[in-house]
Design a protein around this motif. Sequence first.
Motif, short mmCIF file in Angstrom:
data_model
loop_
_atom_site.label_atom_id
_atom_site.label_comp_id
_atom_site.label_asym_id
_atom_site.label_seq_id
_atom_site.Cartn_x
_atom_site.Cartn_y
_atom_site.Cartn_z
N THR A 156 0.82 -1.21 0.00
CA THR A 156 0.00 0.00 0.00
C THR A 156 0.85 1.26 0.00
OG1 THR A 156 -1.80 -1.15 1.15
CG2 THR A 156 -1.79 1.26 1.27
N PHE A 157 1.94 1.26 0.76
CA PHE A 157 2.72 2.49 0.92
C PHE A 157 3.90 2.58 -0.06
CE2 PHE A 157 0.52 2.25 4.99
CZ PHE A 157 0.13 3.58 5.17
N LEU A 158 4.32 1.47 -0.61
CA LEU A 158 5.50 1.50 -1.47
C LEU A 158 5.19 1.33 -2.95
CD1 LEU A 158 8.05 -0.59 0.65
CD2 LEU A 158 7.68 1.89 0.62
N LEU A 159 4.02 0.82 -3.29
CA LEU A 159 3.65 0.62 -4.69
C LEU A 159 2.44 1.49 -5.01
CD1 LEU A 159 4.03 -3.27 -4.89
CD2 LEU A 159 5.71 -1.52 -5.51
N ARG A 160 2.54 2.27 -6.05
CA ARG A 160 1.50 3.26 -6.33
C ARG A 160 0.34 2.69 -7.14
NH1 ARG A 160 2.93 8.59 -5.48
NH2 ARG A 160 1.38 9.24 -7.01
N SER A 161 0.63 1.92 -8.15
CA SER A 161 -0.44 1.48 -9.06
C SER A 161 -1.02 0.14 -8.62
CB SER A 161 0.10 1.35 -10.48
OG SER A 161 0.95 0.23 -10.60
N ALA A 162 -2.28 -0.08 -9.02
CA ALA A 162 -2.96 -1.33 -8.70
C ALA A 162 -2.27 -2.51 -9.37
CB ALA A 162 -4.42 -1.24 -9.14
N ALA A 163 -1.77 -2.30 -10.57
CA ALA A 163 -1.10 -3.39 -11.30
C ALA A 163 0.15 -3.86 -10.57
CB ALA A 163 -0.75 -2.93 -12.71
N TRP A 164 0.94 -2.92 -10.08
CA TRP A 164 2.15 -3.31 -9.37
C TRP A 164 1.82 -3.91 -8.01
CZ3 TRP A 164 6.11 -4.35 -11.94
CH2 TRP A 164 6.50 -3.60 -13.06
N ARG A 165 0.76 -3.45 -7.37
CA ARG A 165 0.35 -4.06 -6.12
C ARG A 165 -0.10 -5.50 -6.34
NH1 ARG A 165 -3.12 1.05 -3.56
NH2 ARG A 165 -1.27 2.32 -3.05
N ALA A 166 -0.85 -5.73 -7.42
CA ALA A 166 -1.28 -7.09 -7.75
C ALA A 166 -0.07 -7.98 -8.03
CB ALA A 166 -2.22 -7.07 -8.95
#
Length: 320
Positions: A156-166
């Motif tokens: 949540t705090f280190l990855l900005r986009s939903a794609a990279w979080r996924a």
Amino acid sequence: MQSSPVVRAVGVGLLGAVLQIVMVIAFAWPAARTAPRDVPLVAAGPGAAAVAQRLERERPGAFDVTTVRDEAAARAALTGRDAYGALVTGPSGVRVLVASGASPVVAQQLAQIAQGAPAHVEDLAPLPASDPRGAGFSALVLPLVMSGIGASVLFTFLLRSAAWRAAGVAVFAVAGGLGSIALAQGWLGVLPGSYAPVAACTVLAVAAVAGTITGLASLGRAGLGVGALTFLLLGNPLSGAASAPELLPAPWGAIGQWLPPGAAVTLLRSVAFFDGSGAGRPLAILAGWTVAGLLLLAAGAVRVGRRRVPVAERSPVLAV
């Protein structure tokens, strides 16, 4: 009007105390109220009906005994995860069949019944010799939940986009699931079964926890707290890892099976001890949570996109 530091300090302290009380209740209450409640058993043999009646008379409401045609059907009920134990009557007396892999606590209780009325006990799904009480297996659940929460905070705090979080959730689930079962089987020896299917189930469980919490957080930072508290305060103590869902106060044992920790425990038991019998429902539940996490991530991406001001509106349009 802003509150004073004293009021804020008192408020935060009281909020922390309430959270502490809730955690004590969530973890201690199910453990303190653990008892058999309509635990499925089967009985076979010429005296099956009499044995079932005696058990109901001696322990009313503790067991739900179904009569089956013979010992083979009783064994099939245990290995198919339709029952936790079986009472088989015959000329030599009563034999008790148990499945410690389904629940060491229930197996121990049935063994005590056998001691009260001398009977031979046979375990159809024994625990590993390195974890004879199942304590190691039950201890696996909390680290899976806690690590999923921690990873979700990082995403949540280190990855900005939903794609990279996924992508982060996928990498974490695969690496964490494979590594955890390598330790659980190779070093600790708390889980039997083939490595690949057991590890695959763990990967799915980790993805369900981390994906859902990360997805909730993508809709707002409060989602981190909602997801973490739900899985930690409800999912973990209601998972039945240390006992069985039927031993928890109703209806909480059944509710726990719909949350990722409880579904993960049932799935791992089914795959590790029973060759996949009874794995369909928890598998579907974990897959559903995983898909829900992806949908939440997508919804969060749409929400962020709508909040952004289009470039055309931020820059003056040059007249041609």
